[in-house]
Design a protein around this motif. Structure first.
Motif, short mmCIF file in Angstrom:
data_model
loop_
_atom_site.label_atom_id
_atom_site.label_comp_id
_atom_site.label_asym_id
_atom_site.label_seq_id
_atom_site.Cartn_x
_atom_site.Cartn_y
_atom_site.Cartn_z
N GLY A 55 43.91 15.19 107.32
CA GLY A 55 43.84 16.23 106.22
C GLY A 55 44.26 17.70 106.52
O GLY A 55 44.20 18.56 105.54
N SER A 56 44.88 17.79 107.55
CA SER A 56 45.63 19.06 107.88
C SER A 56 46.72 19.40 106.82
O SER A 56 47.61 18.35 106.78
CB SER A 56 46.07 19.06 109.28
N THR A 57 46.98 20.61 106.57
CA THR A 57 47.96 20.79 105.59
C THR A 57 48.84 22.00 106.25
O THR A 57 48.29 22.88 106.91
CB THR A 57 47.47 21.28 104.36
N THR A 58 50.10 21.98 106.05
CA THR A 58 50.66 23.07 106.28
C THR A 58 51.96 23.40 105.12
O THR A 58 52.32 22.61 104.40
CB THR A 58 52.00 22.81 107.47
N TYR A 59 52.18 24.97 104.65
CA TYR A 59 52.78 25.27 103.81
C TYR A 59 54.07 25.96 104.30
O TYR A 59 54.20 26.78 105.22
CB TYR A 59 52.10 25.70 102.70
N SER A 60 55.17 26.04 103.48
CA SER A 60 56.21 27.08 103.70
C SER A 60 55.77 28.31 103.29
O SER A 60 54.93 28.41 102.53
CB SER A 60 57.58 26.72 102.90
N ASP A 61 56.38 29.35 103.80
CA ASP A 61 55.69 30.71 103.40
C ASP A 61 56.27 31.20 101.86
O ASP A 61 55.46 31.66 101.39
CB ASP A 61 56.69 31.86 104.65
N SER A 62 57.00 30.65 101.48
CA SER A 62 57.41 30.76 100.23
C SER A 62 56.52 30.19 99.03
O SER A 62 56.49 30.71 97.98
CB SER A 62 59.01 30.23 99.87
N VAL A 63 55.88 29.43 99.64
CA VAL A 63 54.65 28.60 98.49
C VAL A 63 53.35 29.03 98.85
O VAL A 63 52.37 28.70 98.19
CB VAL A 63 54.80 27.20 98.31
N LYS A 64 52.97 29.51 100.33
CA LYS A 64 51.78 29.70 100.48
C LYS A 64 51.14 30.41 99.73
O LYS A 64 51.22 31.46 99.05
CB LYS A 64 51.79 30.18 101.94
N GLY A 65 49.82 30.05 99.30
CA GLY A 65 48.80 30.76 98.41
C GLY A 65 49.15 30.31 96.98
O GLY A 65 48.15 30.61 96.11
N ARG A 66 50.36 29.66 96.74
CA ARG A 66 50.55 29.26 95.20
C ARG A 66 50.31 27.87 95.04
O ARG A 66 50.19 27.32 93.78
CB ARG A 66 51.97 29.77 95.10
N PHE A 67 50.75 26.86 96.10
CA PHE A 67 50.87 25.53 95.76
C PHE A 67 49.70 24.94 96.80
O PHE A 67 49.33 25.41 97.85
CB PHE A 67 51.99 25.00 96.49
N THR A 68 49.16 23.80 96.36
CA THR A 68 48.12 23.13 97.07
C THR A 68 48.55 21.69 97.28
O THR A 68 48.87 21.03 95.95
CB THR A 68 46.88 23.12 96.41
N ILE A 69 48.63 21.15 98.32
CA ILE A 69 48.91 19.63 98.72
C ILE A 69 47.65 19.07 98.85
O ILE A 69 46.71 19.42 99.43
CB ILE A 69 49.88 19.47 99.68
N SER A 70 47.61 17.62 98.40
CA SER A 70 46.38 16.73 98.43
C SER A 70 46.63 15.22 98.56
O SER A 70 47.75 14.93 98.03
CB SER A 70 45.27 17.29 97.40
N ARG A 71 45.91 14.51 98.96
CA ARG A 71 46.13 12.95 98.74
C ARG A 71 44.79 12.46 98.14
O ARG A 71 43.70 12.95 98.36
CB ARG A 71 46.20 12.58 100.22
N ASP A 72 45.00 11.43 97.63
CA ASP A 72 43.96 10.65 97.07
C ASP A 72 44.05 9.18 97.37
O ASP A 72 44.96 8.39 96.90
CB ASP A 72 43.98 10.50 95.56
N TYR A 73 43.22 8.91 98.41
CA TYR A 73 43.13 7.46 99.11
C TYR A 73 43.11 6.31 97.94
O TYR A 73 43.38 5.32 98.37
CB TYR A 73 42.48 7.46 100.37
N ALA A 74 42.12 6.68 97.36
CA ALA A 74 41.84 5.42 96.12
C ALA A 74 42.90 5.13 95.13
O ALA A 74 43.06 4.07 94.72
CB ALA A 74 40.48 6.01 95.42
#
Length: 113
Positions: A55-74
């Motif tokens: 569940g660890s996430t990393t973002y580029s500086d250009s999108v940090k705070g605006r984009f959110t990445i997530s996964r749905d295992y189901a």
């Protein structure tokens, strides 16, 4: 054979939002790292964000705070929630899964007034 399919792209005005989806043909629990990349016209492909199985996430500086990445295992899917979109976010967005070199076909996101 791992297949990744993006959806949810399109055109939006600056300040708007979009959610990209990446559907996998396999259980995403086998993909330790999943990521979003983008490539603007005339530029190199760049990493936008990635997420690992714990569940660890990393973002580029250009999108940090605006984009959110997530996964749905189901649903065996990964998402990219994009907010406060800017014209410079215009690009073809690709999802990638690893280990291995599994890429989606890409989907266009256009931010323009």
């Amino acid at each position: 054979q791992v297949q990744l399919t993006e959806s949810g792209g399109g055109s939006v005005q600056p300040g708007g939002s979009l959610r990209l989806s990446c559907a996998a043909s396999v259980s995403i629990s086998t993909l330790y790292v999943m990521a979003w990349y983008r490539q603007a016209s005339g530029k190199e492909r760049e990493l936008v964000a990635f997420i690992t199985t714990p569940g660890s996430t990393t973002y580029s500086d250009s999108v940090k705070g605006r984009f959110t990445i997530s996964r749905d295992y189901a649903r065996n899917a990964m998402y990219l929630q994009m907010s406060d979109l800017k014209p410079e976010d215009t690009a073809v967005y690709y999802c990638k899964g690893g280990p291995g070199d599994h890429w989606g076909q890409g989907i266009q996101v256009t931010v323009s007034s």
